[in-house]
Design a protein around this motif. Structure first.
Motif, short mmCIF file in Angstrom:
data_model
loop_
_atom_site.label_atom_id
_atom_site.label_comp_id
_atom_site.label_asym_id
_atom_site.label_seq_id
_atom_site.Cartn_x
_atom_site.Cartn_y
_atom_site.Cartn_z
N TYR A 315 0.79 -1.27 -0.04
CA TYR A 315 0.04 -0.05 0.00
C TYR A 315 0.94 1.10 0.05
O TYR A 315 2.03 1.16 0.21
CB TYR A 315 -0.90 0.00 1.24
N ASP A 316 0.38 2.40 -0.23
CA ASP A 316 0.90 3.64 -0.15
C ASP A 316 0.09 4.79 0.69
O ASP A 316 -1.20 4.09 1.10
CB ASP A 316 0.91 4.10 -1.57
N GLY A 317 0.41 5.67 1.13
CA GLY A 317 -0.33 6.75 1.97
C GLY A 317 0.02 8.16 1.67
O GLY A 317 1.15 8.34 1.08
N LYS A 318 -0.79 8.95 2.12
CA LYS A 318 -0.54 10.19 2.00
C LYS A 318 -1.23 11.17 3.13
O LYS A 318 -2.06 10.50 3.90
CB LYS A 318 -0.64 11.09 0.82
N ILE A 319 -0.81 12.30 3.40
CA ILE A 319 -1.71 13.28 4.55
C ILE A 319 -2.80 13.64 3.53
O ILE A 319 -2.30 14.52 2.53
CB ILE A 319 -0.78 14.34 5.04
N SER A 320 -3.89 13.11 3.82
CA SER A 320 -5.10 13.51 3.08
C SER A 320 -5.77 14.76 3.74
O SER A 320 -6.78 15.52 3.08
CB SER A 320 -6.16 12.61 2.82
N ASN A 321 -5.61 15.21 5.03
CA ASN A 321 -6.09 16.20 5.76
C ASN A 321 -5.08 16.85 6.25
O ASN A 321 -4.71 16.51 7.38
CB ASN A 321 -7.31 15.62 6.64
N ILE A 322 -4.54 17.72 5.51
CA ILE A 322 -3.36 18.47 6.17
C ILE A 322 -3.69 19.34 7.36
O ILE A 322 -3.04 19.70 8.13
CB ILE A 322 -2.75 19.53 4.95
N ASP A 323 -5.09 19.86 7.42
CA ASP A 323 -5.58 20.80 8.69
C ASP A 323 -5.53 19.97 9.87
O ASP A 323 -4.90 20.20 10.84
CB ASP A 323 -6.68 21.26 8.36
N LEU A 324 -6.01 18.77 9.73
CA LEU A 324 -6.02 17.79 10.89
C LEU A 324 -4.47 17.54 11.37
O LEU A 324 -4.32 17.54 12.62
CB LEU A 324 -6.70 16.59 10.50
N PHE A 325 -3.64 17.19 10.26
CA PHE A 325 -2.30 16.79 10.64
C PHE A 325 -1.70 17.83 11.36
O PHE A 325 -0.98 17.55 12.21
CB PHE A 325 -1.59 16.48 9.25
N LEU A 326 -1.89 19.13 11.03
CA LEU A 326 -1.05 20.30 11.51
C LEU A 326 -1.82 20.50 12.85
O LEU A 326 -0.96 21.26 13.78
CB LEU A 326 -1.32 21.50 10.72
N ASP A 327 -2.98 20.45 12.95
CA ASP A 327 -3.40 20.68 14.54
C ASP A 327 -2.85 19.69 15.59
O ASP A 327 -2.58 20.22 16.67
CB ASP A 327 -5.00 20.33 14.38
N LEU A 329 0.27 18.47 14.94
CA LEU A 329 1.78 18.64 15.09
C LEU A 329 1.85 19.88 15.97
O LEU A 329 2.76 19.79 16.83
CB LEU A 329 2.03 18.88 13.64
N LYS A 330 0.98 20.92 15.90
CA LYS A 330 1.11 22.07 16.52
C LYS A 330 0.92 21.74 18.08
O LYS A 330 1.43 22.33 18.82
CB LYS A 330 0.22 23.18 15.96
N LYS A 331 -0.13 20.94 18.41
CA LYS A 331 -0.12 20.62 19.91
C LYS A 331 0.99 20.13 20.41
O LYS A 331 1.46 20.28 21.53
CB LYS A 331 -1.35 19.71 19.84
N PHE A 332 1.64 18.97 19.73
CA PHE A 332 2.74 18.33 20.16
C PHE A 332 4.03 19.48 20.21
O PHE A 332 4.79 19.29 21.33
CB PHE A 332 3.18 17.27 18.96
N GLN A 333 4.20 20.13 19.29
CA GLN A 333 5.19 20.94 19.63
C GLN A 333 4.96 22.09 20.65
O GLN A 333 5.85 22.50 21.06
CB GLN A 333 5.23 21.91 18.08
N LYS A 334 3.79 22.52 20.91
CA LYS A 334 3.66 23.31 22.06
C LYS A 334 3.89 22.62 23.28
O LYS A 334 4.26 23.10 24.30
CB LYS A 334 2.07 23.85 21.99
N ASP A 335 3.38 21.38 23.55
CA ASP A 335 3.70 20.49 24.75
C ASP A 335 5.19 20.08 25.00
O ASP A 335 5.54 20.21 26.14
CB ASP A 335 2.78 19.28 24.61
N SER A 336 5.86 19.71 23.96
CA SER A 336 7.10 19.15 23.93
C SER A 336 8.14 19.94 23.86
O SER A 336 9.35 19.86 24.16
CB SER A 336 7.26 18.02 22.90
N PHE A 337 7.96 21.22 22.94
CA PHE A 337 9.10 22.26 22.70
C PHE A 337 8.85 23.54 22.92
O PHE A 337 9.49 24.25 22.72
CB PHE A 337 9.41 21.94 21.21
N ASP A 338 7.63 23.92 23.51
CA ASP A 338 7.07 25.21 23.67
C ASP A 338 7.09 25.98 22.50
O ASP A 338 7.40 27.41 22.68
CB ASP A 338 7.89 25.59 24.86
N LEU A 339 6.78 25.53 21.47
CA LEU A 339 6.75 26.01 20.14
C LEU A 339 5.27 26.57 19.73
O LEU A 339 4.37 25.76 19.78
CB LEU A 339 7.48 25.38 19.07
#
Length: 478
Positions: A315-327, A329-339
């Motif tokens: 199989y193959d795959g992709k990010i089909s919902n970039i907004d969901l992915f970024l939400d 990602l940003k939560k992880f960056q805020k919690d783990s890197f204070d970004l």
């Protein structure tokens, strides 16, 4: 004479000659017999073979500048639009018309004020839907959406949904969507072949006749000095079906079933048939007969030298919902890197995803890259990040992630990562065609001035450094 440049991505002289020999009654074969064609091979020498990529090679081809100077590798990377061939010609008071050429979405600032830009429909690998004339903006929007949402497996429902949404505009202005007797005839043929060979992926080629129809209409109306039409319709088939096209190019004859080979053997040839039919269509009209038509490619393809031992992904795959992915990602960056990061998403072709941080000058992109890599590794996926200037391009390639594929079947992959914006889908074709440095410069209805300019740059074997194409055209129009 006017120059019409058909930019047919990733073909080369060998493939063209093979097609002509296979189809002696084709338009190209007839033109060759009448000595109306000159063949040259272009060579992409400014980057190592393993790193050849279309957005990089077309950037070099159309600027005449080697990669280590222009630094544009991915579609979303910065490239000074003034360096592109058609913009240089326009600045020298030559009229131009551009449809789909790679990096044409990097629009000139004087597009609408400069009378030398007769028409421009940008490449569909970006979000740009501005067109000149403006009547084609709806088509460009549709084209962008279809390409942006496309994946390794064609989604008939998704295509139908987009077309339905533009239904009224189709009816009111069919020519502005490339609908003509010629394009409908070609699309009908593609549809019948898709049914005959039971392969819906053939439908991807339907983009080509629509672009051809638009190009022909606009050329007849404006007759620019230099015009281009870009198409990727053969390149995709070469990547997918080279093994079926020429199994003898591989030592391992058991990669696919005989049924699969039979079903896909003609895919590449069908792409060339469409090109040949369009050339025949052009030469029925005096206005095109009075022009020199060239076929170019910034590089070519060959049988993948590593395919015999290649792992065939399920199989193959992709990010089909970039907004969901970024939400997520940003939560992880805020919690783990204070970004706290604002992402400006830039289109690329999956498995690449581009982000621009031009408006966040104080942001440490190396730290951003580190946080993204850690986030995706936590999901179990390999990834790679390229940084150039204030641009970051993320590569997530499940197709080549053997470890991920061995640990997760298709259902598990979707269950695990669907909530992060990913979508995975089964595939039955793999990259048996691979990039190679040899492209093509084929001249139909050659004129002495152009041939003289080409011969100044070619060697005894009719090979040309592809960086010289830029100079050849500029010198021709002096």
């Amino acid at each position: 004479m006017k120059i019409i440049n058909l930019e047919i991505n990733e073909i080369n002289t060998k493939l063209l000659l093979k097609y002509i020999n296979k189809k002696p009654n084709s338009n190209l074969a007839i033109l060759k017999k009448s000595q109306s064609i000159e063949f040259y091979t272009t060579l992409a020498n400014d980057i190592e073979k393993s790193k050849l990529y279309p957005s990089q090679t077309w950037a070099s081809f159309n600027t005449g500048i080697e990669y280590n100077k222009h630094k544009c590798y991915w579609y979303s990377d910065h490239l000074d639009y003034k360096r592109l061939l058609w913009n240089k010609l326009a600045s020298r008071n030559k009229t131009v018309g551009i449809i789909g050429s790679i990096h044409s979405s990097k629009l000139p600032k004087d597009l609408f004020n400069n009378k030398n830009y007769k028409f421009l429909l940008p490449d569909c690998f970006s979000k740009v839907k501005t067109t000149k004339p403006c009547q084609f903006s709806s088509f460009q929007d549709l084209n962008n959406k279809l390409v942006g949402d496309s994946a390794r497996v064609t989604n008939i429902f998704g295509i139908s949904k987009y077309i339905f949404n533009f239904g009224i505009k189709f009816i009111l202005s069919p020519r502005s969507f490339g609908l003509s007797f010629f394009s409908l005839k070609m699309i009908s043929k593609i549809l019948m072949l898709a049914i005959k060979y039971k392969n819906k992926e053939f439908l991807r080629m339907a983009q080509f006749p629509l672009l051809c129809s638009i190009f022909s209409d606009l050329f007849i109306k404006y007759i620019p000095d230099y015009s281009t039409l870009f198409s990727n319709h053969i390149a995709g088939s070469m990547h997918r079906y080279w093994y079926a096209y020429e199994t003898n190019d591989f030592e391992n004859k058991n990669k696919y079933s005989a049924k699969w080979i039979k079903r896909n053997k003609e895919a590449i040839t069908i792409g060339f048939d469409l090109l040949d039919e369009y050339i025949g269509f052009l030469f029925k009209r005096k206005i095109f007969k009075e022009s020199t038509i060239i076929i170019t490619s910034s590089m070519g393809q060959e049988a993948n030298p590593e395919f015999d031992n290649k792992f065939l992904a399920k199989y193959d795959g992709k990010i089909s919902n970039i907004d969901l992915f970024l939400d997520k990602l940003k939560k992880f960056q805020k919690d783990s890197f204070d970004l706290d990061i604002k992402y400006q998403f830039e289109r690329n072709m999956a498995p690449q995803y581009g982000f621009n941080f031009e408006n966040q000058k104080d942001l440490d992109l190396n730290l951003v890259a580190k946080s993204i890599k850690e986030f995706i590794l936590n999901l179990g996926l390999m990834n790679h990040i390229d940084i150039e200037g204030r641009s970051l391009v993320l590569t997530i390639d499940p197709y080549n992630d053997i470890n991920f594929q061995e640990k997760n079947d298709l259902n598990i992959a979707n269950k695990k990562l669907g909530s992060f914006g990913f979508k995975f889908f089964p595939i039955e074709d793999h990259h048996s065609g691979a990039h190679c440095p040899e492209g093509v410069l084929m001249v139909i209805n050659p004129n002495d001035k152009l041939i003289n300019e080409i011969n100044k740059k070619s060697d005894s074997q009719f090979r040309i450094d592809y960086l010289d194409f830029h100079k050849i055209i500029l010198n021709y129009f002096q």
